[in-house]
Each structure stands twice: as C-alpha cells, then as structure tokens.
Motif scaffolding. Structure first.
Motif, PDB file in Angstrom:
ATOM      1  N   ARG A   1       0.831  -1.204   0.000  1.00 30.30           N
ATOM      2  CA  ARG A   1       0.000   0.000   0.000  1.00 30.30           C
ATOM      3  C   ARG A   1       0.868   1.258   0.000  1.00 30.30           C
ATOM      4  O   ARG A   1       0.615   2.208  -0.759  1.00 30.30           O
ATOM      5  CB  ARG A   1      -0.917   0.002   1.230  1.00 30.30           C
ATOM      6  N   TYR A   2       1.913   1.253   0.826  1.00 29.90           N
ATOM      7  CA  TYR A   2       2.784   2.425   0.909  1.00 29.90           C
ATOM      8  C   TYR A   2       3.501   2.668  -0.422  1.00 29.90           C
ATOM      9  O   TYR A   2       3.601   3.813  -0.886  1.00 29.90           O
ATOM     10  CB  TYR A   2       3.811   2.243   2.034  1.00 29.90           C
ATOM     11  N   ASN A   3       3.983   1.591  -1.044  1.00 24.91           N
ATOM     12  CA  ASN A   3       4.656   1.730  -2.336  1.00 24.91           C
ATOM     13  C   ASN A   3       3.723   2.277  -3.395  1.00 24.91           C
ATOM     14  O   ASN A   3       4.107   3.114  -4.210  1.00 24.91           O
ATOM     15  CB  ASN A   3       5.218   0.376  -2.772  1.00 24.91           C
ATOM     16  N   ASN A   4       2.498   1.779  -3.401  1.00 29.08           N
ATOM     17  CA  ASN A   4       1.523   2.262  -4.385  1.00 29.08           C
ATOM     18  C   ASN A   4       1.251   3.755  -4.216  1.00 29.08           C
ATOM     19  O   ASN A   4       1.169   4.504  -5.201  1.00 29.08           O
ATOM     20  CB  ASN A   4       0.216   1.477  -4.267  1.00 29.08           C
ATOM     21  N   GLU A   5       1.120   4.191  -2.981  1.00 32.29           N
ATOM     22  CA  GLU A   5       0.800   5.594  -2.724  1.00 32.29           C
ATOM     23  C   GLU A   5       2.027   6.488  -2.917  1.00 32.29           C
ATOM     24  O   GLU A   5       1.900   7.692  -3.159  1.00 32.29           O
ATOM     25  CB  GLU A   5       0.206   5.763  -1.327  1.00 32.29           C
ATOM     26  N   CYS A   6       3.230   5.877  -2.798  1.00 31.83           N
ATOM     27  CA  CYS A   6       4.474   6.635  -3.009  1.00 31.83           C
ATOM     28  C   CYS A   6       4.643   7.085  -4.451  1.00 31.83           C
ATOM     29  O   CYS A   6       5.311   8.086  -4.731  1.00 31.83           O
ATOM     30  CB  CYS A   6       5.687   5.766  -2.640  1.00 31.83           C
TER      31      CYS A   6
END
Length: 571
Positions: A202-207
C-alpha cells in the motif's frame, strides 16, 4: 567413470610418450580431452588424436591405430579405432571388482573426496529481505546454495552456511512509516508477515504519486540508523515476525544454516571500511553521494554512501566480507543470488580488490536465472508473487490424493506426502542449468510426469523394497559376475558418480547431480524391466542383481541428498 577416466588418461600418457616423446601430454591434459561417445555401442570413453597430429607429423587415424595397439588388455575389454578416435570399452570384471566393491565399502561416502580438508568455504544463500513472504523467487538461492554447501562438505570442506538476512535498508523506513500511518499490533500479530506485506504494498503504491511519502520513509530510516528507540523497537518486532516465515519454509525444505547475521549486524563495522576507502583516496563525492569510480574497469561507479550519509548494499557487503574473512579465514566465499545482481557483485568485488585485500579473488558470485510469472518480473511491492507456502501446500495435497488412490494403507503418509510434494518443486527447479531464466507456471512445477522428483524418489523406494525383500529371504551377495548388458550399463552409470560430483562443484551447478539422478533412474529401470531380480532362476545371477540394486540405492540416496531431496523408503 572417474577412476577409469584417470586410468585411461595415465595409460594414454605413457603410450604417447613411448611412441613420440615430442608429443607427450600429461595425464591431466589427456583427461580433459577424453569424451563419452554419443553411442554406447562404440565404447565407454573416447580419445581424439587430432591434437597429436602436428607433433607426430602423422594423420590422426594413423596415430589412433598405433596407440590402440599399445593399449589392449588390462582394464579394457576392447580398444578400437574409428577414424581419429580411440574408443575404450571397460571390462565387466573391472566394474565389479572396483566400482561395485567401492560402493559397498564406502557406502554413502562413495564419490566423496578429501580435497577440501583443512579449508573453509563460506556460503551466503537464501538471505531474504525480511517483511516479505517467501515466494518462488527465493527458491533458487535457497536450494542452489544449500546444495552447494552439501556438495562442498562431501568434498571435505568445512562449510559455513550464512543466511544473510535483509534486515536493514530503506525498505524498513517505508515499513515503519506505513505502520505508523495505518497499522495496528493486533492485526499483525494475528496475520504475520502477510499483514506487513499489505502495508508495504500500500505504501509503495501511494508513493508513486506522492514525493512527501518517499521523503517520510527516508526520514524514518535515517532515524533508525541513528538509533531512535521507537523505530528500533518497531524494526526488531518486524524482523521477528518476518523471520518466523523464513524459518518455517527452511524447515520444510530441510535447509539449515550456521549463521543468521543479517545486514544490521554490520552497522557498526561499516564506518571502518568507509574510512579505509577515504584514506586510500578511493572515495570521491559525486552530486553529494560518496562513490568509488570504476570507469577504468568499464563499470558504473560503486555507490558507498547516499547524499544523506546512509549506507547501501555495497557498504554492508564489503563490511560483511571483511568480517567473514577475519572470522572464518575462508578459502572461498560463495554468494548465490539472481543474475540480476551480477553487476552489483562485480562492482564491490572490484572495490575490495582496490582496497588491497589479497583475498578478493576468493569471492565467488554464483548467479542463477531470473524467475517471472506470465513474463512479468516478480515484485512484492506490486503483489506479483507466488508464495512458496501456497505452492508447497498444493503440491503436498496433490501427492496425498495420488497416495490415497494408489496406496491408501501406506504408513507415515503425511510425512511421505510432504517429502514427495516438496521434492517435486525442488527437483523441478534444479533440473535445468541454474543460469536459465524461468517463466514460472504452476502446471510445470507440479508435474509428476517424465523426469521428475517423484519419479526419482519412487525409483529409490523401489530399490529399498527389493533390498528389504532380499534381506528377509536371506539372499547372499557373494556373486561377482555381470551376465547382462543392462547390468553393465547400470554399473557404468554408477561409476560416473564421483566425476559428476566434482563437475558439479567445479561449475557450481547442482543440475549436474539432478540430471545424473535421472541417468541412474533410467539405467536402473531398464535393468529392472529386462533383468529379473528376485525371480532370477540362477542363484548367482540373483545375488549379483541384488548387489546392483543395493548399490543403486546407495548412490541414488546420496545424490538425492546432495540436491536437498528427502528419501522415503516407501511411497
């Protein structure tokens, strides 16, 4: 046939020296020229005479004919020529009195050597990045690495297996930032590494569309490197949760390690290496980062420190290599990783050399091909992975179904199904050359048809059954005469085991053993079909065939062990 190959080379060396001293070759040089004929009817081993032509000033066929006259008898049943080639056929008496006897006397040590006596080999394999599940991409480094450890131990080396856990780096900054934003302890305690992965993805996607999140992750990792108590506590907890997944998978594979020192262990050892680079004048600043210029060696610069002063993989790898040399005084340090990392290893190996470490040539990178799914690269951050625990579960379930149908009363069914199910995946992976890229498909991995792990394990179990029945019947094993060509062919295949072991070690190639296992299974099953064993009418013939079956069991069991395969005696 290592011994026969050596004997052939020595006899050829003597014959060549006698015929023409100017053309003399060493036995070692000749051994490198010996070939196995494409058709077994031609002979068991062949020597091409082309190389001798210039020194002897004769046509190769004439040289072959002259040498063949000097090499008849003894270990050779026949020595014939075919043009420029000398074809040697080993005598059946030599096979029984030497090969079969050697297997019986040495048992599971047959094929081993003491070439590594007094020497230490350090092997870095498995080494997953924690906070990520064990997926099909981790299988290569784990089973190739452990197989190489077993092979080197078989050759007398003291081996140190290191699981260099990826427990440090900027990904932990992302994980900490993600947890602080969206995570809770209860969910992760219940779901384990899978829940950590969800946060990470999730964090990578939002990054991707948010530079502020990237900066936040970098800041969290910088705090971790500076010893922030909260981040250190979270980091340690994440490591513990993730390592449990690694431990379960390695237990299932039967893979063990002697050290679990991860990247974090070297945080206090990196500054000394950075200072050494600086003192040697090797470190330079490039756009704020500290690098070692490798342009003279046709490589990009090796990045040692980022702009913010945090460390990178090369920094940690250099510190780890120095520590391992000081701790273990290794003869070789072997790193088993994807071929995608070949440049990385070439770079920091060169940096170690430039630093003046005289053991830099003892560092060995063993690359293997990349794994993709449907042509797409594996990536935890996008969720494009096949988890090993799911793959093993499906394989074990499939084996269980087959066993319930064909052998419902089998004892230890669950244990056997696990050995065969997991073995099917391992064998499938190790069958091809390690450098070959793999486009993973579930159907291929779970196939039990053809040259597969279940076929090899079933052949081993068949040998066990025959040997057990012979023992129960009180059959002797004193016969020493080979009466059938398939008996001789099986013995010749068993004789090649020491050579294949040495080849696998020299080439860092476990598939040499995997393919040899299929050679043994093919030779044995042909022998089994064409040569009655327990029902042979002649007592001496029966006894000899039981000896052959027992020898096959020994060699096959050892070979399976060397590629991380278990050997159930009943399937």
């Amino acid at each position: 046939m290592l011994n026969f190959k050596k004997i052939t080379a020595e006899k050829l060396a003597n014959a060549i020296a006698e015929l023409s001293p100017d053309a003399a070759l060493t036995a070692e040089e000749i051994a490198g020229l010996l070939e196995y004929p494409p058709d077994a009817a031609m002979g068991d081993i062949a020597f091409p005479c082309f190389r001798l032509s210039k020194a002897m000033r004769k046509a190769p066929p004439m040289i072959a004919a002259a040498l063949a006259e000097k090499l008849t008898g003894g270990e050779f049943e026949s020595v014939t020529t075919a043009g420029a080639y000398i074809n040697f056929k080993v005598s059946k008496g030599y096979l029984t009195k030497n090969v079969l006897l050697a297997i019986e006397e040495k048992g599971e040590k047959y094929g081993s050597t003491n070439e590594g006596e007094g020497k230490t080999v350090v092997l870095d394999y498995c080494s997953p990045n924690l906070m990520k599940p064990f997926h099909i991409g981790h299988l290569g480094t784990t089973v190739i690495g452990h197989s190489l450890k077993l092979l080197h131990e078989f050759a007398g080396y003291k081996c140190v297996g290191i699981n260099y856990l990826g427990d440090w780096g900027t990904q932990f900054g992302k994980q900490i930032a993600a947890y602080k934003k969206w995570g809770d302890r209860e969910t992760i305690e219940k779901g384990g590494v899978d829940e950590l992965v969800k946060l990470y993805v999730r964090y990578n996607n939002e990054c991707e569309d948010n530079d502020a999140l990237k900066d936040e992750a970098r800041a969290e990792f910088r705090k971790l490197e500076e010893g922030d108590e909260e981040n250190l506590a979270l980091w340690k907890w994440f490591v513990d949760v993730s390592f449990e997944e690694c431990r379960k998978t390695c237990d299932l594979l039967g893979v063990t390690f002697d050290s679990f020192k991860g990247e974090s262990f070297y945080t206090d050892k990196m500054p000394a290496q950075v200072e050494k680079l600086r003192a040697l004048g090797l470190l330079r600043i490039d756009e704020g980062a500290s690098i070692v210029d490798l342009s003279d060696y046709n490589m990009p610069p090796c990045l040692i420190l980022k702009k913010d002063g945090t460390t990178l993989y090369p920094t940690r790898d250099i510190a780890a290599a120095v520590y391992r040399k000081n701790t273990y005084d290794f003869e070789k340090a072997i790193y088993v990783t994807s071929s995608a990392q070949s440049l990385h290893f070439a770079q920091w190996f060169k940096v170690v050399e430039l630093m003046g470490y005289d053991w830099s040539d003892k560092l060995v990178h063993v690359p293997y091909g990349t794994v993709s799914i449907g042509g797409a690269k594996l990536a935890t951050r996008t969720g494009n992975v096949v988890l090993l625990k799911d793959l093993f579960r499906q394989s074990i379930e499939k084996v269980t179904e087959i066993m319930n149908e064909k052998n419902p009363n089998l004892e230890n069914k669950e244990e056997t199904a696990e050995a065969v199910g997991v073995g099917a995946i391992v064998f499938n992976y190790l069958f091809n050359s390690r450098i070959k890229d793999i486009n993973f498909t579930l159907e291929s991995a779970l196939s039990f048809e053809g040259n597969t792990g279940p076929y090899a394990q079933y052949t081993y179990a068949r040998c066990c059954s025959i040997v057990a029945k012979a023992k129960e019947a009180g059959m002797g094993a004193s016969a020493d005469t080979v009466t059938h060509e398939d008996e001789a062919a099986l013995l010749k295949t068993l004789a090649k085991f020491p050579e294949r072991v040495q080849q696998a070690i020299a080439e860092y190639e476990p598939s040499d053993i995997t393919r040899y296992i299929i050679d043994v299974c093919t030779a044995f099953n042909r022998f089994y079909c064409n040569c009655p064993i327990m029902n042979a009418e002649d007592e001496a013939v029966r006894a000899m065939r039981v000896r052959l079956t027992s020898a096959t069991k020994t060699v096959l069991g050892t070979a399976l062990h060397l590629i991380c395969m278990k050997t159930p005696e009943k399937i």
